[in-house]
Design an enzyme around this catalytic site. Structure first.
Site, PDB file in Angstrom:
ATOM      1  N   ASP A 179       0.890  -1.162   0.000  1.00 32.67           N
ATOM      2  CA  ASP A 179       0.000   0.000   0.000  1.00 32.67           C
ATOM      3  C   ASP A 179       0.933   1.218   0.000  1.00 32.67           C
ATOM      4  O   ASP A 179       2.105   1.102   0.373  1.00 32.67           O
ATOM      5  CB  ASP A 179      -0.868  -0.043   1.259  1.00 32.67           C
TER       6      ASP A 179
ATOM      7  N   ASP B 288      -0.045   5.094   0.849  1.00 41.35           N
ATOM      8  CA  ASP B 288      -0.275   6.045   1.942  1.00 41.35           C
ATOM      9  C   ASP B 288      -0.302   5.320   3.294  1.00 41.35           C
ATOM     10  O   ASP B 288      -1.120   4.436   3.502  1.00 41.35           O
ATOM     11  CB  ASP B 288      -1.619   6.761   1.740  1.00 41.35           C
TER      12      ASP B 288
HETATM   13  C1  G6P Z   1      -5.478   6.227  -0.121  1.00 40.57           C
HETATM   14  C2  G6P Z   1      -5.625   6.945   1.212  1.00 40.57           C
HETATM   15  C3  G6P Z   1      -7.035   7.421   1.405  1.00 40.57           C
HETATM   16  C4  G6P Z   1      -7.509   8.240   0.205  1.00 40.57           C
HETATM   17  C5  G6P Z   1      -7.421   7.397  -1.061  1.00 40.57           C
HETATM   18  C6  G6P Z   1      -7.835   8.156  -2.303  1.00 40.57           C
HETATM   19  O1  G6P Z   1      -6.070   4.974  -0.020  1.00 40.57           O
HETATM   20  O2  G6P Z   1      -5.274   6.088   2.287  1.00 40.57           O
HETATM   21  O3  G6P Z   1      -7.093   8.202   2.575  1.00 40.57           O
HETATM   22  O4  G6P Z   1      -8.835   8.682   0.387  1.00 40.57           O
HETATM   23  O5  G6P Z   1      -6.084   6.959  -1.195  1.00 40.57           O
HETATM   24  O6  G6P Z   1      -6.893   9.163  -2.569  1.00 40.57           O
HETATM   25  P1  G6P Z   1      -6.949  10.195  -3.743  1.00 40.57           P
HETATM   26  O7  G6P Z   1      -5.532  10.698  -3.825  1.00 40.57           O
HETATM   27  O8  G6P Z   1      -7.355   9.471  -4.991  1.00 40.57           O
HETATM   28  O9  G6P Z   1      -7.928  11.249  -3.383  1.00 40.57           O
HETATM   29 MG    MG Z   2      -2.832   3.066   3.582  1.00 41.06          MG
END
Ligand code: G6P
Ligand code: MG
Length: 211
Positions: free
Chosen positions: A8, A10
């Site tokens: 993953d 983030d």
């Molecule tokens: C990751 C993060 C989420 C976020 C998602 C979408 O999974 O952990 O917190 O909402 O990405 O991110 P984006 O950059 O597409 O808005």
């Molecule tokens: Mg994550």
């Protein structure tokens, strides 16, 4: 035991939580909707539009799809401004060293992220060419806890689910990986989840389990 490691992004490779929080907070404040860190924690691994729905639970107003689209775009513009400040310096040396060691040991590597900004973040961290495959929010129709992102990463690596270990910090990601038939190493928030095969105190712990 494993041939590939699916990361993953983030919360595992980097920490963009703070930026997500600031950008959502700005949007919520503008609409007079209550938002705090605890609600922000529920957004981990969840797609942008699903995150917005969670934030709007606190609103008594009903918004049209068009308005929701505008809110999400506004949040994303601010979020990208914050991401633009990122550089290689934001990549923890221990994370980079561990990634290098795992690659030297012959593991294939992939990114499986719900974010549509994954490639931007990876470029900022100078990691865009490091991974064998990147599957992100632009490549999937169902976000975690669905298994799609992990399945696509496994297929991209040309590996069977059994041969892949997923590294995740979010409950939604652990669930998705399990549904894809993959083992999971949990870090951060996901460390204590029952379903994980390994609990990582830190990213470097991967060196112990992937020998
Ligand atoms: C990751 C993060 C989420 C976020 C998602 C979408 O999974 O952990 O917190 O909402 O990405 O991110 P984006 O950059 O597409 O808005
Ligand atoms: Mg994550």
């Amino acid at each position: 035991k494993y041939k590939g490691i699916i990361f993953d992004l983030d919360g595992v490779i980097c920490h963009t939580d703070r930026y997500h929080y600031m950008a959502w907070k700005n949007m919520a404040d503008g609409l007079g909707i209550y938002f705090d860190e605890e609600i922000n924690n529920r957004l981990r691994g969840v797609s942008r539009m699903e995150s917005l729905e969670i934030i709007l639970e606190r609103s008594d107003k009903a918004y049209s799809d068009k308005e929701k689209e505008e809110f999400a775009n506004k949040k994303n513009e601010l979020y990208k401004e914050l991401l633009n400040e990122m550089s290689e310096k934001d990549l923890d040396k221990k994370v980079k060293d561990t990634l290098d060691i795992l690659k030297e040991r012959g593991y294939k590597t992939a990114i499986a992220s719900s974010s549509k900004n994954a490639r931007l973040i990876l470029s900022k961290l100078n990691l865009i060419d490091f991974f064998d495959i990147i599957v992100d929010g632009n490549d999937i129709t169902h976000s975690k806890p669905d298994k799609e992102v992990f399945e696509k990463a496994g297929i991209g690596l040309k590996l069977l689910p059994n041969d892949c270990l997923v590294v995740e910090d979010a409950a939604s990601g652990v669930e998705g990986a399990k549904r894809a038939g993959m083992d999971v190493a949990g870090i951060g928030d996901a460390k204590g989840i029952e379903d994980v095969s390994y609990s990582l105190e830190s990213f470097e712990d991967l060196q112990k389990y992937c020998i």
